[in-house]
Design an enzyme around this catalytic site. Structure first.
Site, PDB file in Angstrom:
ATOM      1  N   ARG A  59       0.853  -1.186   0.000  1.00 20.98           N
ATOM      2  CA  ARG A  59       0.000   0.000   0.000  1.00 20.98           C
ATOM      3  C   ARG A  59       0.890   1.238   0.000  1.00 20.98           C
ATOM      4  O   ARG A  59       1.937   1.260   0.664  1.00 20.98           O
ATOM      5  CB  ARG A  59      -0.911   0.037   1.237  1.00 20.98           C
ATOM      6  CG  ARG A  59      -2.081  -0.934   1.214  1.00 20.98           C
ATOM      7  CD  ARG A  59      -3.119  -0.572   0.145  1.00 20.98           C
ATOM      8  NE  ARG A  59      -4.290  -1.405   0.203  1.00 20.98           N
ATOM      9  CZ  ARG A  59      -4.485  -2.485  -0.574  1.00 20.98           C
ATOM     10  NH1 ARG A  59      -3.568  -2.842  -1.441  1.00 20.98           N
ATOM     11  NH2 ARG A  59      -5.596  -3.174  -0.490  1.00 20.98           N
ATOM     12  N   GLU A 105      -3.844   7.105  -4.250  1.00 21.99           N
ATOM     13  CA  GLU A 105      -3.984   6.705  -5.650  1.00 21.99           C
ATOM     14  C   GLU A 105      -5.434   6.865  -6.108  1.00 21.99           C
ATOM     15  O   GLU A 105      -6.340   6.700  -5.295  1.00 21.99           O
ATOM     16  CB  GLU A 105      -3.506   5.253  -5.842  1.00 21.99           C
ATOM     17  CG  GLU A 105      -4.275   4.228  -5.037  1.00 21.99           C
ATOM     18  CD  GLU A 105      -3.674   2.824  -5.183  1.00 21.99           C
ATOM     19  OE1 GLU A 105      -2.447   2.656  -5.069  1.00 21.99           O
ATOM     20  OE2 GLU A 105      -4.483   1.901  -5.414  1.00 21.99           O
ATOM     21  N   HIS A 130      -1.641  -0.044  -9.783  1.00 22.91           N
ATOM     22  CA  HIS A 130      -2.233  -1.012  -8.844  1.00 22.91           C
ATOM     23  C   HIS A 130      -2.773  -2.254  -9.575  1.00 22.91           C
ATOM     24  O   HIS A 130      -3.969  -2.544  -9.548  1.00 22.91           O
ATOM     25  CB  HIS A 130      -3.344  -0.371  -7.999  1.00 22.91           C
ATOM     26  CG  HIS A 130      -3.614  -1.103  -6.712  1.00 22.91           C
ATOM     27  ND1 HIS A 130      -4.055  -0.471  -5.570  1.00 22.91           N
ATOM     28  CD2 HIS A 130      -3.511  -2.422  -6.380  1.00 22.91           C
ATOM     29  CE1 HIS A 130      -4.219  -1.373  -4.603  1.00 22.91           C
ATOM     30  NE2 HIS A 130      -3.900  -2.570  -5.079  1.00 22.91           N
TER      31      HIS A 130
HETATM   32  C1  DGY Z   1      -5.967  -6.222  -2.424  1.00 11.59           C
HETATM   33  O1  DGY Z   1      -6.717  -7.177  -2.631  1.00 11.59           O
HETATM   34  O2  DGY Z   1      -5.884  -5.673  -1.330  1.00 11.59           O
HETATM   35  C2  DGY Z   1      -5.151  -5.762  -3.561  1.00 11.59           C
HETATM   36  O3  DGY Z   1      -4.444  -4.623  -3.296  1.00 11.59           O
HETATM   37  C3  DGY Z   1      -5.997  -5.581  -4.790  1.00 11.59           C
HETATM   38  O4  DGY Z   1      -5.104  -5.697  -5.869  1.00 11.59           O
END
Ligand code: DGY
Length: 321
Positions: free
Chosen positions: A240, A269, A287
């Site tokens: 993240r 983002e 992402h």
């Molecule tokens: C999640 O599932 O948390 C991922 O970041 C999505 O790609």
């Protein structure tokens, strides 16, 4: 026939997931896939039994407090759940489910893509070819960093961190990691554990962030910690964006302290710090960690498995609260 449970699905789902959704649920979906405002969510949640949300939705305390009494559960189409205020959900008595495991391989793959892309200057190379600025093969042209034999520091050795280590072993990398708990020897597979994550920094030619977002990890990779990385290190983030202090990372990429970075996730983002776009030595993705057809179907099915369990009065498979 008993009526189908009513769902609000905040974003468009993959076709195979939509098909299964419609067979079991009376669902309001989001055909044009726009980001719903809190007011729209509240309006559309009226009379619904549950919500199926995504990491792009901010399911904060203010929103949860306004949800109608009919709502009894929230399922998220993601493994991460920092976009949901779990305390507020608990107060309202909602269980919350997520979708672990099924995106581990896809996310580990993209971590390796970023490692290679950042180490081998994939963005600059691609651009040179497209812009026709590539003149000829040369012994010194666009040289990158070799992965073989380098030290990889994995910050957060959960399922995804372990899958990254497995792939990195194929590159003969030396694996180091920090984690809340040390792994058993069979999971560790020769990787070196650093109880103190600060110590991990000094041995990380590549530093891969694979820990969840939390209050403790907010801006964890800051200027002081970047200074502890070896000169010329490469930073990778597929977890993240909030784990990284962008200003500090950008300064280290500009000064040459770091060779490069590979980033799939960003704070705020898709409105990333605009300085990233100007840097040649950062390999950027929007992402895409879990973005394969198989993985997104599996995530959707897992979210539905959890909803199905809830409405069948069974324990959730992946309950986070
Ligand atoms: C999640 O599932 O948390 C991922 O970041 C999505 O790609």
């Amino acid at each position: 026939m008993a009526s189908k449970p009513k769902l609000l699905v905040t974003r468009r789902l993959p076709p195979a997931v939509t098909e299964r959704l419609n067979a079991t649920y009376d669902a309001v979906t989001n055909a044009d896939d726009h980001i719903m405002s809190p007011d729209e969510v509240i309006e559309k949640a009226q009379g619904k039994d549950a919500l199926l949300v995504t990491p792009a939705d901010k399911v904060n305390a203010a929103l949860i407090e306004r949800l109608p009494a009919s709502v009894k559960m929230i399922a998220t189409f993601s493994v991460g759940y920092e976009h949901i205020d779990l305390e507020a959900a608990k107060k309202r008595g909602f269980p919350v489910s997520n979708t672990p495991d099924v995106l581990t391989d896809a996310t580990a793959d993209i971590t390796l893509l970023l490692m290679l892309g950042a180490a081998r200057r994939a963005y600059e190379g691609e651009r040179a070819v497209r812009e026709a600025s590539w003149k000829s093969w040369s012994t010194t042209y666009m040289l990158g960093v070799h992965m073989t034999g380098k030290r990889l520091g994995i910050f957060g050795m959960g399922r995804i961190g372990q899958a990254v280590a497995k792939r990195a072993r194929a590159f003969d990398m030396e694996i180091h990691y920090s984690n809340r708990r040390r792994l058993s020897a069979d999971l560790e597979q020769g990787a070196t554990f650093h109880a103190d994550p600060e110590a991990l920094l000094g041995v990380s030619d590549f530093f891969s962030i694979n820990a969840p977002a939390s209050a403790e990890t907010f801006h964890w990779l800051n200027a002081a910690r970047i200074a502890k990385l070896p000169d010329g290190a490469i930073v990778i983030n597929t977890a993240r964006g909030t784990l990284v202090d962008d200003a500090a990372l950008i300064a280290a990429l500009q000064s040459g302290k770091l060779f490069s970075a590979g980033l799939d996730v960003f704070e705020n983002e898709p409105n990333l710090n605009p300085a990233y776009r100007e840097l040649p030595n950062v390999f950027l993705l929007p992402h895409l960690g879990s973005a394969t057809v198989d993985t997104r179907n599996a995530m959707g099915f897992k979210a539905l498995d959890n909803l199905d369990a809830f409405f069948a009065g069974k324990p959730l498979l992946d309950r986070v609260v």
